[in-house]
Every structure is written in C-alpha cells, then in structure tokens.
Scaffold this motif. Structure first.
Motif, PDB file in Angstrom:
ATOM      1  N   ARG A   1       0.789  -0.969  -0.016  1.00  0.00           N
ATOM      2  CA  ARG A   1       0.217  -0.030  -0.052  1.00  0.00           C
ATOM      3  C   ARG A   1       0.916   1.322   0.125  1.00  0.00           C
ATOM      4  O   ARG A   1       0.649   2.165  -0.584  1.00  0.00           O
ATOM      5  N   PHE A   2       2.066   1.216   0.636  1.00  0.00           N
ATOM      6  CA  PHE A   2       2.806   2.361   0.662  1.00  0.00           C
ATOM      7  C   PHE A   2       3.423   2.495  -0.844  1.00  0.00           C
ATOM      8  O   PHE A   2       3.441   3.684  -1.021  1.00  0.00           O
ATOM      9  N   LEU A   3       3.815   1.457  -1.002  1.00  0.00           N
ATOM     10  CA  LEU A   3       4.628   1.698  -2.399  1.00  0.00           C
ATOM     11  C   LEU A   3       3.521   2.244  -3.750  1.00  0.00           C
ATOM     12  O   LEU A   3       3.665   2.990  -4.576  1.00  0.00           O
ATOM     13  N   LEU A   4       2.361   1.459  -3.721  1.00  0.00           N
ATOM     14  CA  LEU A   4       1.338   1.990  -4.672  1.00  0.00           C
ATOM     15  C   LEU A   4       0.886   3.616  -4.323  1.00  0.00           C
ATOM     16  O   LEU A   4       0.773   4.104  -5.223  1.00  0.00           O
ATOM     17  N   SER A   5       0.901   3.858  -3.062  1.00  0.00           N
ATOM     18  CA  SER A   5       0.505   5.309  -2.766  1.00  0.00           C
ATOM     19  C   SER A   5       1.788   6.234  -3.228  1.00  0.00           C
ATOM     20  O   SER A   5       1.742   7.265  -3.930  1.00  0.00           O
ATOM     21  N   TYR A   6       2.921   5.852  -3.174  1.00  0.00           N
ATOM     22  CA  TYR A   6       4.227   6.581  -3.836  1.00  0.00           C
ATOM     23  C   TYR A   6       4.201   6.538  -4.966  1.00  0.00           C
ATOM     24  O   TYR A   6       4.539   7.508  -5.657  1.00  0.00           O
ATOM     25  N   CYS A   7       3.860   5.497  -5.557  1.00  0.00           N
ATOM     26  CA  CYS A   7       3.847   5.380  -6.962  1.00  0.00           C
ATOM     27  C   CYS A   7       2.798   6.198  -7.798  1.00  0.00           C
ATOM     28  O   CYS A   7       2.582   6.353  -8.768  1.00  0.00           O
ATOM     29  N   ASN A   8       1.603   6.764  -6.888  1.00  0.00           N
ATOM     30  CA  ASN A   8       0.615   7.374  -7.513  1.00  0.00           C
ATOM     31  C   ASN A   8      -0.093   6.469  -8.162  1.00  0.00           C
ATOM     32  O   ASN A   8      -0.845   6.944  -9.161  1.00  0.00           O
ATOM     33  N   ILE A   9      -0.323   5.078  -7.886  1.00  0.00           N
ATOM     34  CA  ILE A   9      -1.175   4.449  -8.562  1.00  0.00           C
ATOM     35  C   ILE A   9      -2.495   4.219  -7.877  1.00  0.00           C
ATOM     36  O   ILE A   9      -2.395   3.719  -6.562  1.00  0.00           O
ATOM     37  N   GLU A  10      -3.479   4.268  -8.355  1.00  0.00           N
ATOM     38  CA  GLU A  10      -4.847   4.249  -7.801  1.00  0.00           C
ATOM     39  C   GLU A  10      -5.212   2.868  -7.663  1.00  0.00           C
ATOM     40  O   GLU A  10      -4.885   2.107  -8.687  1.00  0.00           O
ATOM     41  N   PHE A  11      -5.636   2.427  -6.405  1.00  0.00           N
ATOM     42  CA  PHE A  11      -6.165   0.803  -6.285  1.00  0.00           C
ATOM     43  C   PHE A  11      -7.104   0.637  -5.291  1.00  0.00           C
ATOM     44  O   PHE A  11      -7.500   1.514  -4.450  1.00  0.00           O
ATOM     45  N   GLU A  12      -7.824  -0.426  -5.674  1.00  0.00           N
ATOM     46  CA  GLU A  12      -8.951  -0.619  -4.667  1.00  0.00           C
ATOM     47  C   GLU A  12      -8.341  -1.387  -3.618  1.00  0.00           C
ATOM     48  O   GLU A  12      -7.498  -2.577  -3.755  1.00  0.00           O
ATOM     49  N   ASP A  13      -8.405  -1.099  -2.184  1.00  0.00           N
ATOM     50  CA  ASP A  13      -7.770  -1.621  -1.174  1.00  0.00           C
ATOM     51  C   ASP A  13      -8.866  -2.340  -0.536  1.00  0.00           C
ATOM     52  O   ASP A  13      -9.763  -2.286   0.477  1.00  0.00           O
ATOM     53  N   TYR A  14      -8.938  -3.586  -1.104  1.00  0.00           N
ATOM     54  CA  TYR A  14     -10.052  -4.547  -0.806  1.00  0.00           C
ATOM     55  C   TYR A  14      -9.846  -5.380   0.505  1.00  0.00           C
ATOM     56  O   TYR A  14      -8.605  -6.418   0.395  1.00  0.00           O
ATOM     57  N   ARG A  15     -10.292  -5.280   1.373  1.00  0.00           N
ATOM     58  CA  ARG A  15     -10.088  -6.120   2.692  1.00  0.00           C
ATOM     59  C   ARG A  15     -11.208  -6.930   3.054  1.00  0.00           C
ATOM     60  O   ARG A  15     -12.477  -6.530   3.477  1.00  0.00           O
ATOM     61  N   PHE A  16     -10.889  -8.178   3.157  1.00  0.00           N
ATOM     62  CA  PHE A  16     -12.088  -9.090   3.123  1.00  0.00           C
ATOM     63  C   PHE A  16     -12.109  -9.402   4.955  1.00  0.00           C
ATOM     64  O   PHE A  16     -11.024  -9.437   5.652  1.00  0.00           O
ATOM     65  N   GLU A  17     -13.307  -9.980   5.417  1.00  0.00           N
ATOM     66  CA  GLU A  17     -13.435 -10.202   6.592  1.00  0.00           C
ATOM     67  C   GLU A  17     -13.043 -11.655   6.808  1.00  0.00           C
ATOM     68  O   GLU A  17     -12.865 -12.358   5.993  1.00  0.00           O
ATOM     69  N   ILE A  18     -12.320 -11.827   8.003  1.00  0.00           N
ATOM     70  CA  ILE A  18     -11.742 -12.939   8.312  1.00  0.00           C
ATOM     71  C   ILE A  18     -12.511 -14.452   8.055  1.00  0.00           C
ATOM     72  O   ILE A  18     -12.246 -15.497   7.590  1.00  0.00           O
ATOM     73  N   GLU A  19     -13.829 -14.241   8.488  1.00  0.00           N
ATOM     74  CA  GLU A  19     -14.523 -15.172   8.236  1.00  0.00           C
ATOM     75  C   GLU A  19     -14.915 -15.663   6.659  1.00  0.00           C
ATOM     76  O   GLU A  19     -15.345 -16.814   6.628  1.00  0.00           O
ATOM     77  N   ASN A  20     -14.651 -14.672   5.809  1.00  0.00           N
ATOM     78  CA  ASN A  20     -14.729 -15.321   4.394  1.00  0.00           C
ATOM     79  C   ASN A  20     -13.512 -15.702   3.759  1.00  0.00           C
ATOM     80  O   ASN A  20     -13.563 -16.234   2.613  1.00  0.00           O
ATOM     81  N   TRP A  21     -12.298 -15.871   4.509  1.00  0.00           N
ATOM     82  CA  TRP A  21     -11.263 -16.302   4.129  1.00  0.00           C
ATOM     83  C   TRP A  21     -11.310 -17.636   3.313  1.00  0.00           C
ATOM     84  O   TRP A  21     -10.851 -17.980   2.071  1.00  0.00           O
ATOM     85  N   PRO A  22     -12.009 -18.693   3.962  1.00  0.00           N
ATOM     86  CA  PRO A  22     -12.314 -20.010   3.233  1.00  0.00           C
ATOM     87  C   PRO A  22     -12.702 -20.002   1.827  1.00  0.00           C
ATOM     88  O   PRO A  22     -12.399 -20.874   1.211  1.00  0.00           O
ATOM     89  N   GLN A  23     -13.568 -19.033   1.597  1.00  0.00           N
ATOM     90  CA  GLN A  23     -14.121 -18.909   0.177  1.00  0.00           C
ATOM     91  C   GLN A  23     -12.991 -18.281  -0.696  1.00  0.00           C
ATOM     92  O   GLN A  23     -13.042 -18.457  -1.908  1.00  0.00           O
ATOM     93  N   ILE A  24     -12.232 -17.156  -0.157  1.00  0.00           N
ATOM     94  CA  ILE A  24     -11.341 -16.358  -1.003  1.00  0.00           C
ATOM     95  C   ILE A  24     -10.059 -17.446  -1.185  1.00  0.00           C
ATOM     96  O   ILE A  24      -9.596 -17.385  -2.316  1.00  0.00           O
ATOM     97  N   LYS A  25      -9.571 -18.154  -0.375  1.00  0.00           N
ATOM     98  CA  LYS A  25      -8.469 -18.916  -0.350  1.00  0.00           C
ATOM     99  C   LYS A  25      -8.290 -19.742  -1.770  1.00  0.00           C
ATOM    100  O   LYS A  25      -7.209 -19.395  -2.268  1.00  0.00           O
ATOM    101  N   PRO A  26      -9.256 -20.321  -1.967  1.00  0.00           N
ATOM    102  CA  PRO A  26      -9.079 -21.073  -3.439  1.00  0.00           C
ATOM    103  C   PRO A  26      -8.829 -20.326  -4.651  1.00  0.00           C
ATOM    104  O   PRO A  26      -8.596 -20.735  -5.574  1.00  0.00           O
ATOM    105  N   THR A  27      -9.133 -19.112  -4.622  1.00  0.00           N
ATOM    106  CA  THR A  27      -8.996 -18.177  -5.623  1.00  0.00           C
ATOM    107  C   THR A  27      -7.279 -17.787  -5.772  1.00  0.00           C
ATOM    108  O   THR A  27      -7.275 -16.804  -6.653  1.00  0.00           O
ATOM    109  N   THR A  28      -6.869 -17.663  -4.868  1.00  0.00           N
ATOM    110  CA  THR A  28      -5.575 -17.210  -4.971  1.00  0.00           C
ATOM    111  C   THR A  28      -4.309 -18.299  -5.133  1.00  0.00           C
ATOM    112  O   THR A  28      -4.661 -19.312  -5.174  1.00  0.00           O
TER     113      THR A  28
END
Lengths: 204, 204
Positions: free
Chosen positions: B20-47
């Motif tokens: 996040r620091f580097l994206l901000s320093y690079c001036n790159i717009e980004f979606e800072d998507y923060r998932f809730e920990i209880e949703n991790w089991p659904q997200i894990k297989p997509t990584t």
C-alpha cells in the motif's frame, strides 16, 4: 566477479546448492569452503546476520541465499527478460522458500511430540498442496517455473530439491512429470552437470 | 499499471502495508479490498497458493508480498542503481522477512505452553540481535537500509514495522536512532504521508 570467490556453508547441499549450481553454470571459479558443524560458533560472529551461506567476492560479503542466486542469475541471462517475468520468477521462488521453511521447521523440531504433530499435515496436506500447484505452473510453462523458459527459478528449485526430499522423507516430485523433466534438464546444463559429477557426496 | 488495480488482504496492515505504501508513493490508484476473516475459506482457493496479499493489475494476479514490492519499486526508481545495490537491498529485505517470520511464529502459536517458551528468546535474544545489526547498517547508510539512499528496503521495513511491534509487544526501534529517522522520513514521503493519514485504523 574476479577470483577469489569463496562460498562458505555447512558440509551440506542445503540452501547453498543453488548458489553452487549457478556459480558452476556461470563458469565462475569458487572456493567451496565447508566448515565442520562444531566450528560454527567461531564462524557465526563473522557473518552479517549469524547465518550461512555467505558468498565473498569483489570485496563484498553477500548473505541471503535467494538474493545471491538472483544476483548470479543476472550475469548469465537467467533472470527475466522484463519486469513482469522477474515478478513471476520472484513469486515462485519465494513460494518455494515458504515450502522449504515448512519442511525444515519439521525436520529440525527438537521436541519429539511437536515433531510428530507436524509430520502428518506436512506430508499429507502441505507438500501435496504446494507440489500440485508448482507442477501445474511447470506444465503451463514448458517444463519451467516461469516465463516458459529456463530461468534461475528452475535452478533454485532443482538445487534445493535433493535436500528437501531428504528432510521431508518424501520424493516431492514423484507425481510431477513436468518437474521431473525440468530436473533432468537442469542437471544436464553445462557447468551444473560437471559440478554434480564432482561434488562431495552428502545426505542433504 | 492501468486501473483497475486491486489489492486483496485481511483488514490489517500486516504484510500488505508495504505494498500500500509503494502503490501510494507510485501514485497508482488501487482498490484496497479488505475481506473479513470469516470469508477467508471462500477466498483462499481463488489465490495462487492459498495466501494473501494478492495484487491484481493488467490481467495479472501477483502474489508474494516481497516480489510485489520489488516490482513496484522498479516503477519509481526505488530499486538499486546497479546489480550490487540490488543485491544489498534484496539481502536486507530477506533478513527483515526472517525476523518478521520469527515474530509471527511466536504471535500465532496457539499452544500456550509453546508460545511461552518462544517469548523470552524472541524478546531478549532474537529481536535485539537483529535490530542491533539493522541499526548499524542504517547508521552506515545515511539512515537508509542500503545504498546510502532511499530504496524500497526502507519502505518495506517501515511498512511492516507497526505490525511487528504490535505482534511482538515491543517497540523494535526504541534503541535505534538511525531507524527512527528513517521511519520519520518514509512516513513523510509524498503519497505515503497522505495514505497513512487516510488509512483505516487497525491494531496491526
């Protein structure tokens, strides 16, 4: 890199072997200095952060094996052709490092009871999880780990493979045909083939 | 890097914060998507390897936080000016990663008895050992971690520092005046200053 170039490590393949592979492939003459484990307490304070391998060259004392491998790779065009290829190489290498650290955490656990609790998840979950995905990457990349061609990621993986199989007690690539091809190809590379033929015989 | 650029991680600073620091320093717009920990089991297989952070950009799903940081650094001249500077940056970053992993191994140990045995050596031996040496490097490098100038190593260290202090229960840089200067300088960099002012408030 002007001689003398000195690599210092335990009398093992371990995490120094990818460096030895790359030095051999680069055709860089090096002193393969292997200290006896009982001498480590005297050697440890001479290293930058109390760890080996350390590579001394051109007045520099380089540490951190992955950083050293990345540096050597740049000398012989085994890095990526562009920043995206380098990103993919770096990501798979750090993923291999993650797996390696899980294996060594198990092997070097001194508490027998803790070690036993680590064994089953390592062998039945962690290793298959990683190896299935690494094999899929190799399959998509023409039997390489990134960029569809030989890079230092391949050499890093094959360099640490023997030790990781020994430490885990498992042939990590038994079910990975693309990685088996990759291993054969890396072990036949000029310099590496000769190194492997002449290196000291050690368990890991 | 064309928008949209999406960073996916837990609702934490953790090891995503240097990105996040580097994206901000690079001036790159980004979606800072923060998932809730209880949703991790659904997200894990997509990584790619069941881990976050993951940065999606230009059709790429990048993983491994250090690899992502190195990649972003190249976009804004925060990498080394030559291969030797890059070697030194990479070595100190991987050293910081080693320390970070020792701290998180302690914090996330679920067995209370094991956790207690890890605490004293971590706080009284490991952390002082590393921090004394990292401070010495910063002192020699004009309050930077490599090359005598601002590089992504400084941003990586300052980016993970808050979380590592929280997880260890110790101000890692309390006795490190050069690193304190480095922290102040990084937190005042354009882009990073604004990011820190607006980021969600989290413990670590």
């Amino acid at each position: 890199m002007a001689p003398p170039c000195k690599l210092m490590y335990y009398p093992l393949k371990g995490i120094a072997e990818p460096i030895r592979f790359l030095l051999s492939y680069c055709n860089i003459e090096f002193e393969d200095y292997r200290f006896e484990i009982e001498n480590w307490p005297q050697i440890k304070p001479t290293t930058p952060f109390g760890q080996t391998p350390v590579l001394e060259f051109d007045g520099i004392t380089a540490h951190q094996s992955v950083a050293i491998c990345r540096h050597l790779a740049k000398k012989v065009k085994l890095a990526g052709a562009n920043d995206i290829e380098d990103l993919k190489i770096d990501a798979i290498v750090d993923t291999i490092v993650d797996l390696r650290k899980k294996i060594t955490a198990y092997y070097y656990e001194t508490d027998g009871a803790i070690r036993e609790t680590l064994k089953k998840p390592l062998l039945e979950e962690t290793i298959p999880y990683y190896m299935e995905r690494i094999e899929a990457i190799a399959k998509k990349n023409n039997c390489h780990l990134a960029a569809g061609k030989l890079t230092w990621a391949d050499i890093y993986f094959v360099g640490i493979l023997d030790a990781q199989c020994y430490l885990s007690g498992k042939n990590l690539i038994a079910d990975c045909p693309s990685l088996q091809v990759m291993q054969r190809n890396v072990l036949n590379l000029p310099g590496i083939k000769e190194w492997v033929a002449k290196r000291p015989v050690t368990d890991f």
